[in-house]
Write a protein that holds these residues in place. Structure first.
Motif, PDB file in Angstrom:
ATOM      1  N   LEU A 105      -1.141  -3.446   0.890  1.00 38.63           N
ATOM      2  CA  LEU A 105      -2.257  -3.238   1.717  1.00 38.63           C
ATOM      3  C   LEU A 105      -2.155  -3.952   3.147  1.00 38.63           C
ATOM      4  O   LEU A 105      -3.227  -3.711   4.002  1.00 38.63           O
ATOM      5  CB  LEU A 105      -3.600  -3.443   1.011  1.00 38.63           C
ATOM      6  CG  LEU A 105      -3.650  -2.524  -0.116  1.00 38.63           C
ATOM      7  CD1 LEU A 105      -5.311  -2.991  -0.727  1.00 38.63           C
ATOM      8  CD2 LEU A 105      -4.126  -1.202   0.388  1.00 38.63           C
ATOM      9  N   GLY A 106      -1.372  -4.910   3.275  1.00 35.04           N
ATOM     10  CA  GLY A 106      -1.245  -5.555   4.521  1.00 35.04           C
ATOM     11  C   GLY A 106      -1.405  -6.931   4.503  1.00 35.04           C
ATOM     12  O   GLY A 106      -2.212  -7.521   3.494  1.00 35.04           O
ATOM     13  N   ASN A 107      -1.242  -7.716   5.633  1.00 32.77           N
ATOM     14  CA  ASN A 107      -1.353  -9.299   5.645  1.00 32.77           C
ATOM     15  C   ASN A 107      -2.824  -9.632   5.559  1.00 32.77           C
ATOM     16  O   ASN A 107      -3.321 -10.511   5.109  1.00 32.77           O
ATOM     17  CB  ASN A 107      -0.712  -9.795   6.696  1.00 32.77           C
ATOM     18  CG  ASN A 107       0.850  -9.938   6.560  1.00 32.77           C
ATOM     19  OD1 ASN A 107       1.400 -10.059   5.412  1.00 32.77           O
ATOM     20  ND2 ASN A 107       1.609  -9.714   7.425  1.00 32.77           N
ATOM     21  N   GLY A 108      -3.782  -8.789   6.286  1.00 30.03           N
ATOM     22  CA  GLY A 108      -5.180  -8.920   6.340  1.00 30.03           C
ATOM     23  C   GLY A 108      -5.724  -9.194   4.773  1.00 30.03           C
ATOM     24  O   GLY A 108      -6.467  -9.794   4.472  1.00 30.03           O
ATOM     25  N   ALA A 109      -5.329  -7.987   3.907  1.00 30.16           N
ATOM     26  CA  ALA A 109      -5.751  -8.043   2.836  1.00 30.16           C
ATOM     27  C   ALA A 109      -5.241  -9.041   1.869  1.00 30.16           C
ATOM     28  O   ALA A 109      -5.931  -9.695   1.084  1.00 30.16           O
ATOM     29  CB  ALA A 109      -5.250  -6.597   2.042  1.00 30.16           C
ATOM     30  N   LYS A 110      -3.961  -9.395   2.131  1.00 34.34           N
ATOM     31  CA  LYS A 110      -3.445 -10.590   1.516  1.00 34.34           C
ATOM     32  C   LYS A 110      -4.374 -12.168   1.643  1.00 34.34           C
ATOM     33  O   LYS A 110      -4.609 -12.705   0.893  1.00 34.34           O
ATOM     34  CB  LYS A 110      -2.176 -10.915   1.856  1.00 34.34           C
ATOM     35  CG  LYS A 110      -1.204 -12.152   1.136  1.00 34.34           C
ATOM     36  CD  LYS A 110       0.057 -12.493   1.667  1.00 34.34           C
ATOM     37  CE  LYS A 110       0.828 -13.471   1.137  1.00 34.34           C
ATOM     38  NZ  LYS A 110       2.051 -13.382   1.513  1.00 34.34           N
ATOM     39  N   LEU A 132      -7.424  -2.527  -7.740  1.00 32.25           N
ATOM     40  CA  LEU A 132      -7.365  -1.246  -8.001  1.00 32.25           C
ATOM     41  C   LEU A 132      -6.795  -0.331  -6.487  1.00 32.25           C
ATOM     42  O   LEU A 132      -5.850   0.401  -6.616  1.00 32.25           O
ATOM     43  CB  LEU A 132      -8.682  -0.428  -8.303  1.00 32.25           C
ATOM     44  CG  LEU A 132      -8.884  -0.624  -9.734  1.00 32.25           C
ATOM     45  CD1 LEU A 132     -10.419  -0.401 -10.025  1.00 32.25           C
ATOM     46  CD2 LEU A 132      -8.275   0.087 -10.824  1.00 32.25           C
ATOM     47  N   TRP A 133      -7.379  -0.743  -5.430  1.00 34.46           N
ATOM     48  CA  TRP A 133      -6.579  -0.346  -4.164  1.00 34.46           C
ATOM     49  C   TRP A 133      -5.213  -0.466  -4.167  1.00 34.46           C
ATOM     50  O   TRP A 133      -4.498   0.263  -3.597  1.00 34.46           O
ATOM     51  CB  TRP A 133      -7.676  -0.627  -3.019  1.00 34.46           C
ATOM     52  CG  TRP A 133      -8.888  -0.111  -2.860  1.00 34.46           C
ATOM     53  CD1 TRP A 133     -10.254  -0.715  -2.937  1.00 34.46           C
ATOM     54  CD2 TRP A 133      -9.213   1.155  -2.835  1.00 34.46           C
ATOM     55  NE1 TRP A 133     -11.356   0.165  -2.701  1.00 34.46           N
ATOM     56  CE2 TRP A 133     -10.563   1.365  -2.947  1.00 34.46           C
ATOM     57  CE3 TRP A 133      -8.662   2.518  -2.825  1.00 34.46           C
ATOM     58  CZ2 TRP A 133     -11.170   2.843  -2.818  1.00 34.46           C
ATOM     59  CZ3 TRP A 133      -9.071   3.587  -2.808  1.00 34.46           C
ATOM     60  CH2 TRP A 133     -10.417   3.787  -2.693  1.00 34.46           C
ATOM     61  N   THR A 134      -4.955  -1.684  -4.444  1.00 27.75           N
ATOM     62  CA  THR A 134      -3.491  -2.107  -4.284  1.00 27.75           C
ATOM     63  C   THR A 134      -2.604  -1.089  -5.192  1.00 27.75           C
ATOM     64  O   THR A 134      -1.652  -0.621  -4.725  1.00 27.75           O
ATOM     65  CB  THR A 134      -3.285  -3.643  -4.737  1.00 27.75           C
ATOM     66  OG1 THR A 134      -3.989  -4.512  -3.731  1.00 27.75           O
ATOM     67  CG2 THR A 134      -1.737  -3.719  -4.681  1.00 27.75           C
ATOM     68  N   ALA A 135      -3.185  -0.813  -6.426  1.00 25.99           N
ATOM     69  CA  ALA A 135      -2.344   0.059  -7.232  1.00 25.99           C
ATOM     70  C   ALA A 135      -2.353   1.439  -6.667  1.00 25.99           C
ATOM     71  O   ALA A 135      -1.249   2.100  -6.668  1.00 25.99           O
ATOM     72  CB  ALA A 135      -3.022  -0.088  -8.702  1.00 25.99           C
ATOM     73  N   ALA A 159     -11.675  -6.994  -8.699  1.00 21.17           N
ATOM     74  CA  ALA A 159     -10.970  -5.946  -9.351  1.00 21.17           C
ATOM     75  C   ALA A 159     -10.857  -4.638  -8.504  1.00 21.17           C
ATOM     76  O   ALA A 159     -10.064  -3.883  -8.534  1.00 21.17           O
ATOM     77  CB  ALA A 159     -11.974  -5.282 -10.454  1.00 21.17           C
ATOM     78  N   VAL A 160     -11.776  -4.434  -7.536  1.00 19.65           N
ATOM     79  CA  VAL A 160     -11.775  -3.302  -6.446  1.00 19.65           C
ATOM     80  C   VAL A 160     -10.466  -3.234  -5.803  1.00 19.65           C
ATOM     81  O   VAL A 160      -9.665  -2.442  -5.479  1.00 19.65           O
ATOM     82  CB  VAL A 160     -12.933  -3.449  -5.397  1.00 19.65           C
ATOM     83  CG1 VAL A 160     -12.737  -2.512  -4.448  1.00 19.65           C
ATOM     84  CG2 VAL A 160     -14.299  -2.712  -6.435  1.00 19.65           C
ATOM     85  N   MET A 161     -10.316  -4.721  -5.279  1.00 22.79           N
ATOM     86  CA  MET A 161      -9.038  -4.927  -4.372  1.00 22.79           C
ATOM     87  C   MET A 161      -7.787  -4.604  -5.160  1.00 22.79           C
ATOM     88  O   MET A 161      -6.785  -4.074  -4.530  1.00 22.79           O
ATOM     89  CB  MET A 161      -9.034  -6.317  -4.020  1.00 22.79           C
ATOM     90  CG  MET A 161      -9.965  -6.791  -2.849  1.00 22.79           C
ATOM     91  SD  MET A 161     -10.082  -5.741  -1.389  1.00 22.79           S
ATOM     92  CE  MET A 161      -8.183  -6.268  -0.617  1.00 22.79           C
TER      93      MET A 161
END
Length: 494
Positions: free
Chosen positions: A119-124, A407-410, A403-405
């Motif tokens: 999802l990118g560095n911001g998400a990380k 699931l979006w990663t998956a 959990a949301v994050m």
């Protein structure tokens, strides 16, 4: 009784049917070496047998969440059991499977690293902060809860008198040891036995109430009640139920725990049993405690009174001793106490590993493990002085947001690899709307906005995020992920 058995049967069917579908979509490869083979270090990457890994995974994810959450959720009536079943099969077990299998595919990476990759560095960076905060809250909750329960047990059942502070210090001391020693020395050696005790306790309690002359499982409810909100205080089911019942249906905490066993699993073929299956096991535990809460007391008003008189811990205490007597009650109660302790230490262990990944610090040496762990325990010790109710409320929201994050990663992973992504996108969008609606509407933790407005914003935001993830991920192929471990021969197990 029929409603309870139907729910259990549905969970088991979900494992064999939907679990197989999820596994097929992911695409396991039994010839691919797992991190337990390629990164074996004798500390965190250690091969363990599949039954042992399953029981450790079950204990790691099953803190007080699948007990306290369903007890509080039971205040809404038997409808809470429906969310446990649906949430567990289509959201929670899927979430756990991908958090474990993506970790395996990424060399045993923790959830922030996986989120950043897809999802990118911001998400990380967001997930690094959020995961550490969540794990610290979990660690504190899983110190305070068992400390209070043990203190109550000793003071009520013996002539001894101990203080809450004493038990907190003892549990913290154990956590420090369990966090820094090799995973197979304490966790791998003793937790499978605790897992067996947990299963025995759960089966014993539901059997006792099934054959009780005083109680009947869901005996005071009509079939129409199974789909109704019966909360005695008229609390709205949406979205609070989906935050209240977390670990029994879907829990972001599990995404921080699955990588621990992803570093120990011997083959990808074991992933469905270990990750999807452990969540189904936790769902059954949640169903048992939801059913006990609905059946042991005369009514929902009786349950409400028991909760008001000492929280869900009082419900556990009353039901354990009321159904199994003194000796059986002590065994059952200790089985419940073990849950948060065996999740609290792995919460701190996960925190140490996430920080180590962030600072790129190897963890083979004791000095480096202490450098990562000691600051975490200092912060955790300070947080134990905060009111437990406040910590629990923030834990619930942080848990589901994590959990949301995941699931979006998956979903991003499946989209980038041109696989059917809706198995993760649909629960991700649903839980996104739950979390946003909750934080906007809740007057204590959030912004106190009207429910209708909060729901509209939550749904619109979920749809917008869905479109965004699809846009940034779809059609990119797998060329960006060339450093994933390639299929190779698997060495013999030990």
């Amino acid at each position: 009784m029929l409603w309870f058995l139907t729910c259990v049967a549905a969970l088991l069917a979900g494992y064999f049917i939907y679990g197989a579908i999820v596994e097929k979509i992911f695409g396991i490869n039994e010839s691919r070496k797992t991190p337990a083979h390629t990164k074996a270090d004798g500390v965190d990457y250690v091969r363990m047998s599949t039954p042992k890994v399953y029981l450790v995974q079950l204990l790691n994810i099953a803190g007080v969440g699948p007990i306290f959450g369903p007890i509080m959720g039971a205040l809404y009536g038997p409808a809470a059991m429906l969310w446990i079943v649906v949430g567990c099969i289509f959201a929670g077990a899927v979430h756990d499977y991908f958090s474990g299998m993506l970790s395996i595919r990424n060399g045993g990476a923790s959830v922030p690293t996986m989120t950043g990759r897809y999802l990118g560095n911001g998400a990380k960076h967001f997930m690094n902060i959020f995961a550490i905060v969540l794990l610290l809250l979990v660690g504190v909750v899983f110190v305070s809860a068992p400390a209070g329960m043990i203190t109550n047990l000793i003071n009520e059942q013996t002539s001894l008198t101990v203080s809450m502070t004493t038990m907190v210090v003892i549990i913290f001391a154990y956590y420090i040891i369990a966090t820094i020693v090799p995973v197979d020395k304490i966790i791998g050696r003793f937790y499978p036995l605790f897992g067996a005790l947990l299963i025995f306790m759960s089966v014993g309690l539901i059997t006792a109430i099934a054959f009780s002359s005083e109680h009947q499982i869901l005996g005071g409810f009509e079939p129409s009640d199974m789909f109704s909100n019966l909360n005695p205080k008229d609390m709205p089911l949406w979205p609070a139920l989906f935050i209240t019942i977390a670990c029994g249906a879907i829990s972001g905490f599990h995404a921080t725990q699955s990588p621990l066993m992803a570093r120990c699993i011997e083959n990808e073929t074991n992933g469905r049993f270990v990750f999807y299956g452990a969540m189904i096991g936790e769902g059954i535990i949640a169903l048992i405690w939801c059913a006990i809460a609905l059946s042991f007391f005369d009514s929902l008003e009786g349950l409400q009174a028991a909760v008001a008189n000492g929280g869900p811990g009082n419900v556990v205490y009353s039901a354990s001793f009321g159904l199994l007597g003194v000796f059986g009650g002590i065994i059952a109660f200790l089985g419940v106490v073990i849950l948060p302790i065996t999740s609290g230490d792995t919460a701190f262990r996960s925190s140490r590993l996430i920080l180590a990944e962030y600072f790129n610090m190897e963890q083979k040496t004791m000095r480096n493990r202490l450098l990562m762990a000691v600051p975490l325990f200092i912060i955790g010790g300070v947080l134990t002085q905060v009111d437990f109710g406040i910590i629990w409320r923030y834990f619930g929201f942080a848990n589901q947001t994590t959990a949301v994050m995941m699931l979006w990663t998956a979903s991003a992973y499946l989209l980038r690899h041109n696989k059917f992504h809706w198995i993760t996108t649909v629960p991700a969008a649903f839980m996104t709307s739950v979390c946003i609606t909750f934080i906007l509407n809740n007057g204590t933790l959030g912004f106190g906005q009207p429910m209708q407005l909060s729901t509209i914003i939550g749904v619109v935001a979920a749809l917008a995020i869905t479109a965004y993830v699809i846009k940034i991920s779809k059609g990119k192929g797998d060329t960006e992920f060339a450093d994933e471990e390639k299929p190779t021969g698997v060495t013999e197990t030990v």
